[in-house]
Scaffold this active site. Structure first.
Site, PDB file in Angstrom:
ATOM      1  N   TYR A   1      27.895  75.753  43.370  1.00 31.76           N
ATOM      2  CA  TYR A   1      26.629  76.201  43.965  1.00 31.76           C
ATOM      3  C   TYR A   1      26.656  75.893  45.455  1.00 31.76           C
ATOM      4  O   TYR A   1      27.233  74.896  45.878  1.00 31.76           O
ATOM      5  CB  TYR A   1      25.444  75.458  43.336  1.00 31.76           C
ATOM      6  CG  TYR A   1      25.205  75.793  41.887  1.00 31.76           C
ATOM      7  CD1 TYR A   1      24.574  76.975  41.529  1.00 31.76           C
ATOM      8  CD2 TYR A   1      25.580  74.911  40.883  1.00 31.76           C
ATOM      9  CE1 TYR A   1      24.329  77.279  40.198  1.00 31.76           C
ATOM     10  CE2 TYR A   1      25.342  75.210  39.537  1.00 31.76           C
ATOM     11  CZ  TYR A   1      24.712  76.396  39.208  1.00 31.76           C
ATOM     12  OH  TYR A   1      24.473  76.699  37.898  1.00 31.76           O
TER      13      TYR A   1
ATOM     14  N   GLU B   1      19.554  79.570  30.524  1.00 28.29           N
ATOM     15  CA  GLU B   1      19.447  78.197  30.020  1.00 28.29           C
ATOM     16  C   GLU B   1      17.987  77.915  29.671  1.00 28.29           C
ATOM     17  O   GLU B   1      17.070  78.448  30.312  1.00 28.29           O
ATOM     18  CB  GLU B   1      19.927  77.216  31.109  1.00 28.29           C
ATOM     19  CG  GLU B   1      19.774  75.754  30.681  1.00 28.29           C
ATOM     20  CD  GLU B   1      20.523  74.777  31.581  1.00 28.29           C
ATOM     21  OE1 GLU B   1      21.053  75.193  32.631  1.00 28.29           O
ATOM     22  OE2 GLU B   1      20.577  73.579  31.216  1.00 28.29           O
TER      23      GLU B   1
ATOM     24  N   GLN C   1      21.156  81.547  37.616  1.00 25.36           N
ATOM     25  CA  GLN C   1      20.908  81.960  36.244  1.00 25.36           C
ATOM     26  C   GLN C   1      20.266  83.338  36.281  1.00 25.36           C
ATOM     27  O   GLN C   1      20.337  83.983  37.318  1.00 25.36           O
ATOM     28  CB  GLN C   1      20.033  80.937  35.556  1.00 25.36           C
ATOM     29  CG  GLN C   1      20.717  79.561  35.504  1.00 25.36           C
ATOM     30  CD  GLN C   1      20.074  78.574  34.538  1.00 25.36           C
ATOM     31  OE1 GLN C   1      19.155  78.888  33.816  1.00 25.36           O
ATOM     32  NE2 GLN C   1      20.562  77.342  34.566  1.00 25.36           N
TER      33      GLN C   1
ATOM     34  N   ASN D   1      29.355  71.152  28.233  1.00 25.38           N
ATOM     35  CA  ASN D   1      28.990  71.579  29.585  1.00 25.38           C
ATOM     36  C   ASN D   1      29.168  70.429  30.561  1.00 25.38           C
ATOM     37  O   ASN D   1      28.680  69.320  30.315  1.00 25.38           O
ATOM     38  CB  ASN D   1      27.518  72.015  29.626  1.00 25.38           C
ATOM     39  CG  ASN D   1      27.061  72.350  31.037  1.00 25.38           C
ATOM     40  OD1 ASN D   1      27.491  73.343  31.614  1.00 25.38           O
ATOM     41  ND2 ASN D   1      26.206  71.512  31.607  1.00 25.38           N
ATOM     42  N   GLU D   2      29.879  70.688  31.639  1.00 22.05           N
ATOM     43  CA  GLU D   2      30.031  69.719  32.742  1.00 22.05           C
ATOM     44  C   GLU D   2      30.202  68.290  32.232  1.00 22.05           C
ATOM     45  O   GLU D   2      29.477  67.374  32.667  1.00 22.05           O
ATOM     46  CB  GLU D   2      28.837  69.815  33.702  1.00 22.05           C
ATOM     47  CG  GLU D   2      28.788  71.131  34.430  1.00 22.05           C
ATOM     48  CD  GLU D   2      27.753  71.200  35.569  1.00 22.05           C
ATOM     49  OE1 GLU D   2      26.899  70.307  35.667  1.00 22.05           O
ATOM     50  OE2 GLU D   2      27.814  72.169  36.338  1.00 22.05           O
TER      51      GLU D   2
ATOM     52  N   ASN E   1      23.127  71.870  31.278  1.00 28.45           N
ATOM     53  CA  ASN E   1      22.838  70.490  30.916  1.00 28.45           C
ATOM     54  C   ASN E   1      21.990  70.409  29.652  1.00 28.45           C
ATOM     55  O   ASN E   1      22.075  69.443  28.886  1.00 28.45           O
ATOM     56  CB  ASN E   1      22.104  69.795  32.077  1.00 28.45           C
ATOM     57  CG  ASN E   1      22.961  69.717  33.339  1.00 28.45           C
ATOM     58  OD1 ASN E   1      24.174  69.773  33.282  1.00 28.45           O
ATOM     59  ND2 ASN E   1      22.311  69.594  34.492  1.00 28.45           N
TER      60      ASN E   1
ATOM     61  N   GLU F   1      29.336  79.150  36.235  1.00 26.77           N
ATOM     62  CA  GLU F   1      28.106  78.874  36.993  1.00 26.77           C
ATOM     63  C   GLU F   1      28.452  79.066  38.463  1.00 26.77           C
ATOM     64  O   GLU F   1      29.285  78.342  39.011  1.00 26.77           O
ATOM     65  CB  GLU F   1      27.593  77.455  36.764  1.00 26.77           C
ATOM     66  CG  GLU F   1      26.997  77.265  35.385  1.00 26.77           C
ATOM     67  CD  GLU F   1      26.299  75.917  35.199  1.00 26.77           C
ATOM     68  OE1 GLU F   1      25.714  75.398  36.176  1.00 26.77           O
ATOM     69  OE2 GLU F   1      26.354  75.395  34.083  1.00 26.77           O
TER      70      GLU F   1
HETATM   71  O1  AHR Z   1      22.341  75.834  36.391  1.00 29.42           O
HETATM   72  C1  AHR Z   1      21.683  74.622  36.551  1.00 29.42           C
HETATM   73  C2  AHR Z   1      22.536  73.445  36.113  1.00 29.42           C
HETATM   74  O2  AHR Z   1      23.609  73.304  36.981  1.00 29.42           O
HETATM   75  C3  AHR Z   1      23.192  73.544  34.758  1.00 29.42           C
HETATM   76  O3  AHR Z   1      22.355  73.174  33.727  1.00 29.42           O
HETATM   77  C4  AHR Z   1      24.333  72.594  34.882  1.00 29.42           C
HETATM   78  O4  AHR Z   1      25.405  72.943  34.065  1.00 29.42           O
HETATM   79  C5  AHR Z   1      24.664  72.603  36.348  1.00 29.42           C
HETATM   80  O5  AHR Z   1      24.756  71.337  36.870  1.00 29.42           O
END
Ligand code: AHR
Length: 520
Positions: free
Chosen positions: A247, A30, A365, A175-176, A75, A296
């Site tokens: 995450y 990203e 990432q 995205n999201e 994002n 992700e």
């Molecule tokens: O990977 C970091 C961020 O986490 C990404 O930009 C977003 O998609 C997620 O919230």
């Protein structure tokens, strides 16, 4: 450290999950902090290629074994104009990136990333902006990227130095979009209509695309489950994948033991989304399954970013906003320890055990921002602890995945109750007769002896069975990290494994990840 009850792992034909999709070993680049600038791209670096990419990072990306890379966000994509990153560099506009409050110079864009992907031998999974843009921009980007010569945008790509269509198959539509933090975020109904229109038009423009609809940003979103049902039911016809994002980090869990059991949250996520996908198929009388793209996943100390963002917002309040648009700052540069690597190892096991549904995944990432590869500007690059479980799986898990029967001592967690201390997956390539066993012991205190039998693998020949390599990632100090000063402080060591009657016996220390490569 004490040793307690024996764990056993056994595998048979019935344990086969599916063939392992190469895209499950994907990653994510990203435009965020120093992932691109100072990460993959640093033209002034002594090891830079003619086109400005860091050769040391290319080499580490290859060693990591990543297959498919999601780009350019995240994002970031929700305010991005893809055209800004094309054409002569000195004419590209400099813009503000609202997602990470940074200045985007656009020195790297899709053309450059395509060239980088050729150097690393990776597939690109491209995300389009559904925040500030939508259908028209997505179609134009598709024409620019994949179009054959003879139309305006394809010809523009050719005049920018890329004569061949890039042939990017997999596209993320936004995205999201469920996240209130996302620029242009939507309700489930709004996104369902938007993604349905964009996916329909993209498939009219080009056959063979594989399109990913945004799923939930985590299993803890208030619309988790209902979002997937609404979106997938409406957009079913033209959608091939639904995204999942998750995450984990120690401070975000109730206890260390809960953190070590994070894969149970991932499993719940997979089960819930797979069920929504099946419901959408049934509601449409459909003929194709919607697969999961876990695009992700990983460990992210997100509280650090939340604090930093709050601080920046407070500065905005004081009128200091001119200071808050830095170029490629050190953002999300989490330094991972052994425990984080064990958690990521167990998440990878979970992905493989579910590869009948999870047909694509991106560890987020790749470089510097929540990444397995770190760099110093103008200096060296090194491997974080989390590099190792990923690279072992990406380089050696081939053929089919098997979810073995595991009889394990238990550990107690506040979130998931009593769970197995030992988890494992076995991969087996019947053609080459090579296999890989991946294991974790998530017990925060105790070592466990393990006995593993492979007899039930199809066409397994016990008399030809041999271990090629066995390794364990464990340190007496589970918080040990690799750093610029000590880049090799943590790395896998030899795992003592004995072969007895076609079985392997070994001891897994507390908080450890292990791998055994074998053939038969
Ligand atoms: O990977 C970091 C961020 O986490 C990404 O930009 C977003 O998609 C997620 O919230």
């Amino acid at each position: 450290m004490t040793t307690n009850a024996l764990a056993t792992i056994a595998v048979g034909k019935k344990n086969k999950v599916a063939d392992i999709p190469p895209r499950i070993f994907g990653s994510f680049v990203e435009h965020l902090g120093r992932c691109v600038y100072g990460g993959i791209y640093e033209p002034s670096h002594p090891l830079a290629t003619d086109d400005g990419f860091r050769q040391d990072v290319i080499d580490l990306a290859k060693e990591l074994g990543v297959t498919c890379i999601r780009y350019p966000g995240g994002n970031f994509v929700s305010t991005y104009n893809w055209e800004d990153g094309t054409g002569p560099r000195d004419k590209r506009p400099v813009r503000r990136d609202l997602a990470w409050h940074c200045t985007e110079t656009n020195e790297v864009g899709i053309d450059d990333f395509y060239r980088w992907s050729k150097k690393t031998g990776t597939e690109i999974m491209l995300a389009v902006n559904l925040g500030t843009r939508g259908l028209k921009a997505a179609l134009e980007e598709l024409e620019y990227v994949n179009g054959a010569a003879g139309t305006e945008l394809a010809d523009r790509r050719i005049s920018n130095g890329i004569p061949e269509p890039m042939d990017i198959k997999m596209w993320c539509i936004g995205n999201e979009m469920d996240g209130p933090w996302q620029v242009g975020h939507m309700t489930p109904d709004e996104y369902a209509s938007a993604v349905e229109r964009v996916a329909h038009a993209m498939k009219l423009a080009e056959s063979g695309l594989e399109l990913v609809a945004c799923g939930s940003s985590s299993a803890h979103m208030p619309t988790f489950g209902s979002w997937e049902r609404t979106v997938l039911t409406k957009a079913y016809d033209n959608i091939d994948f639904v995204s999942c994002h998750a995450y984990y980090y120690e401070r975000g869990a109730k206890t260390l033991q809960d953190y070590l059991a994070s894969s149970h949250d991932m499993q719940l996520f997979i089960d819930t989304v797979a069920q929504s996908a099946d419901e959408a198929k049934a509601a449409n009388g459909g003929d194709h399954d919607i697969a999961l793209s876990f695009d992700e996943w990983g460990v992210w100390y997100s509280d650090v970013w939340n604090k930093q963002e709050a601080q920046w917002k407070a500065q905005f309040g004081k009128g200091l906003h001119h200071d808050a648009w830095p170029k490629a700052p050190h953002l999300l540069e989490d330094i991972y320890n052994v425990t984080d690597a064990v958690v990521e190892g167990s998440l990878m096991i979970t992905l493989l055990k579910n590869c009948n549904r999870v047909r694509s995944a991106s560890r987020a990432q790749l470089v510097n921002a929540i990444a397995p590869i770190m760099t110093q500007d103008n200096g060296p690059a090194w491997r974080q602890t989390v590099f190792y479980p990923f690279s072992e799986a990406a380089n050696h898990a081939r053929g089919d995945a098997f979810c073995p029967d595991v009889d394990s001592p238990k550990v107690n967690t506040k979130t998931f109750g009593e769970v197995n201390a030992v988890d494992a997956v076995i991969t087996w390539d019947e053609k080459t007769r090579n296999g890989l066993l991946l294991m974790v012991n998530i017990d925060s205190n105790e070592e466990h002896d393990i006995s593993i039998s492979f007899d039930g693998l199809p066409h397994f020949n016990p008399s030809a069975f041999a271990v090629d390599k066995s390794m364990v990632l464990h340190e007496d100090d589970p918080r040990l990290c690799n750093t610029l000063e000590q880049p090799m402080a943590v790395r896998p060591k030899n795992l003592a494994a004995t072969v007895v009657d076609g079985r392997i016996c070994c001891a897994l220390p507390p908080i450890s990840w292990s791998a055994v490569e074998f053939h038969s």
